[in-house]
Scaffold this motif. Structure first.
Motif, PDB file in Angstrom:
ATOM      1  N   LEU A  60      -6.763   2.772  -3.196  1.00 29.44           N
ATOM      2  CA  LEU A  60      -6.954   2.393  -1.954  1.00 29.44           C
ATOM      3  C   LEU A  60      -8.261   1.703  -1.664  1.00 29.44           C
ATOM      4  CD1 LEU A  60      -5.704   5.735  -0.008  1.00 29.44           C
ATOM      5  CD2 LEU A  60      -4.658   3.468  -0.230  1.00 29.44           C
ATOM      6  N   GLU A  61      -9.307   2.214  -2.261  1.00 33.72           N
ATOM      7  CA  GLU A  61     -10.672   1.644  -2.026  1.00 33.72           C
ATOM      8  C   GLU A  61     -10.699   0.081  -2.562  1.00 33.72           C
ATOM      9  OE1 GLU A  61     -13.616   5.135  -2.002  1.00 33.72           O
ATOM     10  OE2 GLU A  61     -12.922   4.344  -3.764  1.00 33.72           O
ATOM     11  N   ARG A  62      -9.755  -0.065  -3.855  1.00 26.60           N
ATOM     12  CA  ARG A  62      -9.699  -1.586  -4.209  1.00 26.60           C
ATOM     13  C   ARG A  62      -9.050  -2.488  -3.285  1.00 26.60           C
ATOM     14  NH1 ARG A  62      -9.072   1.344  -9.036  1.00 26.60           N
ATOM     15  NH2 ARG A  62      -6.842   1.212  -9.092  1.00 26.60           N
ATOM     16  N   GLU A  63      -7.810  -1.925  -2.729  1.00 29.80           N
ATOM     17  CA  GLU A  63      -6.887  -2.721  -2.162  1.00 29.80           C
ATOM     18  C   GLU A  63      -7.599  -3.122  -0.747  1.00 29.80           C
ATOM     19  OE1 GLU A  63      -2.127  -2.606  -0.623  1.00 29.80           O
ATOM     20  OE2 GLU A  63      -3.077  -0.945  -1.823  1.00 29.80           O
ATOM     21  N   GLY A 120      -1.939   7.994  12.276  1.00 27.98           N
ATOM     22  CA  GLY A 120      -0.801   7.532  13.078  1.00 27.98           C
ATOM     23  C   GLY A 120       0.061   6.630  12.075  1.00 27.98           C
ATOM     24  N   LEU A 121      -0.219   5.977  11.045  1.00 27.60           N
ATOM     25  CA  LEU A 121       0.638   5.448  10.353  1.00 27.60           C
ATOM     26  C   LEU A 121       1.498   6.341   9.433  1.00 27.60           C
ATOM     27  CD1 LEU A 121      -1.556   2.437   8.951  1.00 27.60           C
ATOM     28  CD2 LEU A 121       0.132   2.024  10.312  1.00 27.60           C
ATOM     29  N   VAL A 122       0.931   7.309   8.964  1.00 22.91           N
ATOM     30  CA  VAL A 122       1.461   8.375   8.009  1.00 22.91           C
ATOM     31  C   VAL A 122       2.679   8.919   8.934  1.00 22.91           C
ATOM     32  CG1 VAL A 122       1.094  10.359   6.858  1.00 22.91           C
ATOM     33  CG2 VAL A 122      -0.221   8.632   6.409  1.00 22.91           C
ATOM     34  N   ARG A 123       2.079   9.444  10.255  1.00 23.46           N
ATOM     35  CA  ARG A 123       2.832  10.422  10.990  1.00 23.46           C
ATOM     36  C   ARG A 123       4.136   9.149  11.483  1.00 23.46           C
ATOM     37  NH1 ARG A 123      -0.762  12.006  13.931  1.00 23.46           N
ATOM     38  NH2 ARG A 123      -0.722  10.520  15.787  1.00 23.46           N
ATOM     39  N   GLU A 124       3.827   8.159  11.890  1.00 22.74           N
ATOM     40  CA  GLU A 124       5.121   7.384  12.542  1.00 22.74           C
ATOM     41  C   GLU A 124       5.900   7.068  11.055  1.00 22.74           C
ATOM     42  OE1 GLU A 124       3.283   3.728  13.939  1.00 22.74           O
ATOM     43  OE2 GLU A 124       2.359   4.791  15.783  1.00 22.74           O
ATOM     44  N   LEU A 125       5.437   6.787  10.003  1.00 20.17           N
ATOM     45  CA  LEU A 125       6.539   6.596   8.944  1.00 20.17           C
ATOM     46  C   LEU A 125       7.201   7.824   8.490  1.00 20.17           C
ATOM     47  CD1 LEU A 125       7.497   4.904   6.497  1.00 20.17           C
ATOM     48  CD2 LEU A 125       5.722   5.630   4.846  1.00 20.17           C
ATOM     49  N   SER A 126       6.745   9.025   8.468  1.00 19.67           N
ATOM     50  CA  SER A 126       7.484  10.253   8.382  1.00 19.67           C
ATOM     51  C   SER A 126       8.387  10.487   9.527  1.00 19.67           C
ATOM     52  CB  SER A 126       6.292  11.399   8.564  1.00 19.67           C
ATOM     53  OG  SER A 126       7.092  12.535   8.369  1.00 19.67           O
ATOM     54  N   GLU A 127       8.170  10.040  10.792  1.00 19.10           N
ATOM     55  CA  GLU A 127       9.069  10.241  11.950  1.00 19.10           C
ATOM     56  C   GLU A 127      10.164   9.040  11.857  1.00 19.10           C
ATOM     57  OE1 GLU A 127       6.759   9.741  15.442  1.00 19.10           O
ATOM     58  OE2 GLU A 127       6.012  11.894  15.419  1.00 19.10           O
ATOM     59  N   LEU A 128       9.935   7.995  11.244  1.00 18.29           N
ATOM     60  CA  LEU A 128      10.864   6.874  10.851  1.00 18.29           C
ATOM     61  C   LEU A 128      11.953   7.474   9.977  1.00 18.29           C
ATOM     62  CD1 LEU A 128      11.734   4.140  11.526  1.00 18.29           C
ATOM     63  CD2 LEU A 128      10.529   3.291   9.688  1.00 18.29           C
ATOM     64  N   LYS A 129      11.531   8.002   8.902  1.00 19.59           N
ATOM     65  CA  LYS A 129      12.346   8.730   7.786  1.00 19.59           C
ATOM     66  C   LYS A 129      13.402   9.712   8.362  1.00 19.59           C
ATOM     67  CE  LYS A 129       9.382   7.707   3.869  1.00 19.59           C
ATOM     68  NZ  LYS A 129       8.545   8.449   2.476  1.00 19.59           N
ATOM     69  N   ALA A 130      12.573  10.704   9.312  1.00 20.45           N
ATOM     70  CA  ALA A 130      13.169  11.533  10.096  1.00 20.45           C
ATOM     71  C   ALA A 130      14.474  11.030  10.812  1.00 20.45           C
ATOM     72  CB  ALA A 130      12.529  12.595  10.533  1.00 20.45           C
ATOM     73  N   PHE A 131      14.127  10.045  11.609  1.00 24.03           N
ATOM     74  CA  PHE A 131      15.098   9.596  12.545  1.00 24.03           C
ATOM     75  C   PHE A 131      16.303   8.956  11.693  1.00 24.03           C
ATOM     76  CE2 PHE A 131      11.878   9.039  15.932  1.00 24.03           C
ATOM     77  CZ  PHE A 131      12.591   9.794  17.178  1.00 24.03           C
ATOM     78  N   ALA A 132      15.941   8.288  10.606  1.00 20.35           N
ATOM     79  CA  ALA A 132      17.015   7.644   9.718  1.00 20.35           C
ATOM     80  C   ALA A 132      18.037   8.590   9.195  1.00 20.35           C
ATOM     81  CB  ALA A 132      16.409   6.819   8.704  1.00 20.35           C
ATOM     82  N   LEU A 133      17.458   9.818   8.865  1.00 24.05           N
ATOM     83  CA  LEU A 133      18.140  10.903   8.086  1.00 24.05           C
ATOM     84  C   LEU A 133      18.829  11.651   9.148  1.00 24.05           C
ATOM     85  CD1 LEU A 133      15.805  11.395   5.003  1.00 24.05           C
ATOM     86  CD2 LEU A 133      17.811  10.113   5.097  1.00 24.05           C
ATOM     87  N   GLU A 134      18.511  11.761  10.411  1.00 20.98           N
ATOM     88  CA  GLU A 134      18.803  12.814  11.155  1.00 20.98           C
ATOM     89  C   GLU A 134      20.298  13.180  11.275  1.00 20.98           C
ATOM     90  OE1 GLU A 134      17.813  16.084  13.938  1.00 20.98           O
ATOM     91  OE2 GLU A 134      16.575  14.812  12.764  1.00 20.98           O
ATOM     92  N   GLY A 135      20.971  11.992  11.409  1.00 21.86           N
ATOM     93  CA  GLY A 135      22.434  12.540  11.256  1.00 21.86           C
ATOM     94  C   GLY A 135      22.794  12.894  10.165  1.00 21.86           C
ATOM     95  N   MET A 160       0.991  -0.985  -0.113  1.00 20.63           N
ATOM     96  CA  MET A 160       0.005   0.053  -0.235  1.00 20.63           C
ATOM     97  C   MET A 160       0.877   1.117  -0.140  1.00 20.63           C
ATOM     98  SD  MET A 160      -2.976   1.058   2.632  1.00 20.63           S
ATOM     99  CE  MET A 160      -3.860  -0.272   2.286  1.00 20.63           C
ATOM    100  N   GLU A 161       0.726   2.199  -1.003  1.00 18.09           N
ATOM    101  CA  GLU A 161       1.295   3.417  -1.012  1.00 18.09           C
ATOM    102  C   GLU A 161       0.949   4.262   0.345  1.00 18.09           C
ATOM    103  OE1 GLU A 161       3.754   4.431  -3.128  1.00 18.09           O
ATOM    104  OE2 GLU A 161       3.838   2.902  -4.374  1.00 18.09           O
ATOM    105  N   THR A 162       1.901   4.757   0.885  1.00 18.29           N
ATOM    106  CA  THR A 162       1.720   5.557   2.045  1.00 18.29           C
ATOM    107  C   THR A 162       1.360   6.990   1.347  1.00 18.29           C
ATOM    108  OG1 THR A 162       4.193   5.816   2.268  1.00 18.29           O
ATOM    109  CG2 THR A 162       3.095   4.267   3.641  1.00 18.29           C
ATOM    110  N   ASP A 163       2.144   7.517   0.252  1.00 16.06           N
ATOM    111  CA  ASP A 163       1.625   8.613  -0.167  1.00 16.06           C
ATOM    112  C   ASP A 163       0.220   8.818  -0.618  1.00 16.06           C
ATOM    113  OD1 ASP A 163       4.158   9.546   0.080  1.00 16.06           O
ATOM    114  OD2 ASP A 163       4.809   9.154  -1.939  1.00 16.06           O
TER     115      ASP A 163
END
Length: 298
Positions: free
Chosen positions: A39-42, A70-85, A1-4
């Protein structure tokens, strides 16, 4: 499923319109509609239905949206944590229009130099709209007026600028009494639903001044231009912007002390984009300092 696709579903629900959601993300309404259909089909259920000119979630749509936030926010935060450094990632900035047309371009120019790998998403809105969006987790920082209520401890606030309420008048009237100008000249009112407009309205009431009102609008830049064209005078926050620097207007101090309009940056203390936010604050402070140099009330 596309998070975008999920993120755009949330944007459709929050804006009430596929066309508006498409405008904000820079695609066509047809593209957004295809994403929703995918999304509706999936998921095997309809998510949205039309209600006049808007769209609203179905019962199943409400359940999906609740989890999707929650899913969109958590994925966004996960990307931020990965790229923070790496001093990269995405910084989502919400801003009031005044800041967007004054200090923000210079601040962003400095920020882009300091963080060349970072992507910046900018959304404009009123202070309350930005605060609500920040609470939902759809923004990282908001450049806005300080809320009229005590902030929750989870949020940090950084003051950028204090703007006194002044009389804006054509330059030829610079030496006139400010109260006399407000009583005599045609009046251009700053929108009373906004913080600075409320402050101006309170001052007029306190001074028992009933102006000859001809216009009311929510753009300080447009008000300054109208004053420059001789359409009247105004009572508004004393902004500093390159867009008003060449105008023939006088900014006349009031005889009575007033509370200034305060705007700054608001963000969540636990944001995973702390390094980018700190960098943006430094750049914004530098821009405010440069803009205030030489700006004096006449």
């Amino acid at each position: 499923m596309e998070t975008d696709f999920l993120a755009n579903l949330l944007l459709v629900v929050d804006s009430g319109s596929m066309a508006e959601a498409a405008r904000r993300v820079g695609v066509t309404p047809a593209a957004v509609a295809q994403q929703i259909q995918s999304l509706e089909r999936e998921l095997g259920v309809p998510l949205l239905v039309r209600a006049g000119r808007t769209v609203i979630p179905t019962e199943a749509g409400h359940r999906v949206i609740e989890r999707a936030r929650g899913l969109v926010r958590e994925l966004s935060e996960l990307k931020a944590f990965a790229l923070e450094g790496e001093a990269s990632g995405e910084l989502r900035i919400g801003t009031i229009t005044t800041a967007l047309l004054s200090l923000l371009p210079d601040a962003l120019a400095s920020f882009a130099t300091a963080f060349p790998q970072a992507k910046v998403l900018i959304r404009a809105g009123t202070s309350m709209e930005l605060y609500d969006t920040l609470q939902r987790g759809d923004l990282d920082v908001a450049v806005c007026l300080h809320p009229a209520f005590a902030l929750p401890k989870a949020y940090d606030w950084h003051l950028l600028r204090e703007e006194p309420i002044v009389v804006l008048a054509p330059a030829r009237l610079a030496k006139d009494d400010p109260h006399e100008l407000l009583r005599r000249e045609p009046f251009i009112r700053y929108d009373r639903s906004l913080g600075g407009g409320k402050q101006a309205d309170d001052y007029l009431r306190g001074a028992k001044i009933v102006p000859h009102e001809l216009f009311e609008l929510n753009s300080l830049m447009a008000i300054a231009m109208m004053v420059d064209r001789g359409l009247g005078v105004s009572l508004a926050p004393d902004i500093v912007s390159p867009l008003t620097a060449g105008l023939g207007i006088a900014r006349i101090a009031l005889p009575a002390k007033t509370e200034p309009r305060r705007f700054g940056v608001l963000w969540h203390r636990a944001s995973p984009r702390g390094r980018l936010i700190a960098g943006f604050l430094r750049c914004a402070d530098e821009s405010v300092g440069a803009g205030q140099a030489g700006a004096q009330i006449r």
